[in-house]
Design a protein around this motif. Structure first.
Motif, PDB file in Angstrom:
ATOM      1  N   PHE A   1       0.830  -1.207   0.000  1.00 51.67           N
ATOM      2  CA  PHE A   1       0.000   0.000   0.000  1.00 51.67           C
ATOM      3  C   PHE A   1       0.865   1.258   0.000  1.00 51.67           C
ATOM      4  N   LEU A   2       1.896   1.258   0.832  1.00 52.41           N
ATOM      5  CA  LEU A   2       2.730   2.444   0.961  1.00 52.41           C
ATOM      6  C   LEU A   2       3.552   2.718  -0.296  1.00 52.41           C
ATOM      7  N   ARG A   3       3.853   1.680  -1.068  1.00 48.48           N
ATOM      8  CA  ARG A   3       4.587   1.929  -2.313  1.00 48.48           C
ATOM      9  C   ARG A   3       3.648   2.120  -3.500  1.00 48.48           C
ATOM     10  N   GLY A   4       2.331   2.140  -3.234  1.00 47.47           N
ATOM     11  CA  GLY A   4       1.360   2.434  -4.271  1.00 47.47           C
ATOM     12  C   GLY A   4       0.908   1.248  -5.081  1.00 47.47           C
ATOM     13  N   ASP A   5       1.273   0.031  -4.693  1.00 50.20           N
ATOM     14  CA  ASP A   5       0.866  -1.186  -5.405  1.00 50.20           C
ATOM     15  C   ASP A   5      -0.429  -1.696  -4.778  1.00 50.20           C
TER      16      ASP A   5
END
Length: 488
Positions: A66-70
């Motif tokens: 989530f934090l890396r946008g995946d």
């Protein structure tokens, strides 16, 4: 320096996603839904310790994705975590069913509408060795619709509102009852349920006419006596209603009819020079607060009713983590555990939205405006921050002129400026978890703050938990600390 290096790496990962959050509402809604389903399974008694251990590993991977946008991987890891708890992770059929996503083309309909369009599609790819006979059941209250489903994506269909009651409704020219209803989608493989999802579907009488009226009132010049909180909040609610009408998910299920009625009532009161929002209206509200500095701050707020003889109540302020929003304190973390606790204690709960990674919300301006309307006690204000929100707590403790009674930083930390000649040490609760990826940074800050004379530090390491599950686990200890400061 290991703790600071970990914190710097975390900032580097988070920074690209903070401004607009990690994805838009339609992308984030499936994650909130999946996290809630995970928490339901986690709360059950039967998961073994080994399955909980494996589920937390999946949950940790979901947080990092989530934090890396995946967001696709985050959704899959959340499903795997839930299925691990229920011992179904080895059956690809259940994961295939979990991968499906029901998207309504509109979340807010006029009561005269005869159908709602929806799309059923996969959120992430899952391979099946065979193609079982599947049936999708859609039910809105007691208006069921069934369709055969042959594993082709996307799959479109329409749910007739009046399938069973067509003659009665149409012949008497009746419309659907106005309200916020639940639409349920069930995927069956034979007698087994592979997946079940629910959506809020709101139905309003004369919808287009009422939305147009709100636009016209908000577009008209405001007389001096119109309370700005009413005007700002009505505009905020109208934007949400228009998005829901267009089918946008907006992260959580919104009670659109409740919001529509509040916007109408707020503008009606404002046109008469009277306040709508204030202490005499208890309950939960979506507000947009003018702060006096030109900023307009969206918040969610729970307002307790006062008992006879009471003049004020304490307030808990929750600051969310990276990619989050004000909804997390009300809908997330054990399905709203913080809200339930504040309701039991009859404390105000204010959840803010961060304007960005480096900047905390304009809390001082928000509280100054709310104090004009609500019986919140300025001497009993408590702060809780998670992850990035914990860093914002440290920043606010350094800059706010309004006294803070106590504060908590969970799974994240910062170093507040040392206060000169405080009347008493500030109670500060600092928490992390055994499997929290921010643990090293939090432990480093705990060592730095441990000898501070202006702080009364309580540090807690929660075993076997990770970055998300530590939050509801820490709430009881934090609220107990806050309650003790009130007694003392």
């Amino acid at each position: 320096m290991n703790g600071f290096l970990t914190c710097l790496r975390l900032i580097a990962v988070l920074a690209p996603f903070i401004g607009g959050g990690c994805g838009q509402g339609e992308d984030r809604y499936p994650l909130a839904e999946r996290m809630s389903a995970f928490e339901v399974e986690w709360a059950k008694e039967f998961p073994s310790e080994s399955s909980r251990e494996r589920a937390l590993q999946e949950l940790d991977q979901a947080s990092l994705a989530f934090l890396r946008g995946d967001l696709e991987s985050a959704a899959q890891q959340l499903d795997l975590a839930r299925l691990t708890l229920s011992a179904r992770q080895k059956d690809p059929g259940y994961l295939w069913g979990a991968s499906l996503q029901l998207r309504l083309h509109s979340r807010l309909l006029d009561a005269a509408a005869d159908s709602v369009a929806f799309t059923l599609e996969q959120k992430y790819p899952v391979e099946l060795n065979s193609k079982p006979s599947l049936r999708v059941e859609i039910q809105l209250r007691h208006f069921p619709s069934q369709a055969e489903f042959n594993q082709s994506f996307p799959w479109n269909g329409r749910l007739p509102f009046r399938r069973e009651l067509a003659f009665q409704l149409l012949s008497q020219k009746k419309e659907l009852q106005e309200g916020d209803w639940q639409l349920q989608c069930t995927l069956r493989a034979g007698n087994e349920i592979w997946a079940r999802q629910q959506r809020t579907l709101s139905v309003a009488h004369r919808l287009y006419e009422r939305l147009q009226a709100l636009e016209e009132q908000l577009g008209a010049p405001s007389p001096d006596q119109v309370p700005s909180l009413e005007q700002e909040t009505a505009g905020h609610l109208l934007a949400r209603l228009q998005s829901l009408q267009g089918g946008e998910a907006l992260e959580v299920d919104y009670p659109a009819v409740v919001m529509l009625r509040q916007a109408e009532a707020a503008l009606q009161k404002a046109s008469a020079g009277e306040p709508f929002f204030g202490q005499r209206r208890s309950g939960s509200f979506y507000l947009r607060v003018p702060t006096g500095s030109g900023l307009r701050a969206p918040v969610r707020m729970y307002v307790p009713a006062l008992k006879a003889g009471e003049s004020s109540r304490p307030m808990v302020v929750f600051l969310h983590g990276a990619g989050g929003s004000e909804n997390w304190a009300f809908e997330g973390f054990d399905r709203g555990a913080l809200l339930r606790a504040c309701k039991e204690r009859r404390w105000f709960l204010l959840a803010t939205r961060s304007p960005g990674f480096g900047a905390p919300p304009p809390l001082e301006g928000i509280l100054a405006e709310l104090r004009r309307r609500y019986a919140l006690d300025p001497d009993r204000v408590f702060l809780i921050g998670h992850s990035m929100g914990a860093m914002h707590v440290a920043s606010l403790l350094s800059s706010m002129k309004l006294p803070v009674r106590a504060a908590a930083m969970i799974a994240g930390a910062g170093v507040p400026q040392e206060r000169s000649k405080p009347s008493a040490p500030l109670p500060l609760f600092l928490a992390t978890a055994e499997k929290d990826f921010a643990r090293a940074a939090v432990e480093r800050v705990a060592k730095l703050l441990g000898d501070r004379a202006d702080l009364q530090l309580q540090y807690r390491l929660y075993p076997r938990l990770e970055h998300l599950q530590v939050v509801p686990a820490a709430f009881p200890d934090i609220l107990s600390l806050f309650a003790d400061t009130i007694k003392n």
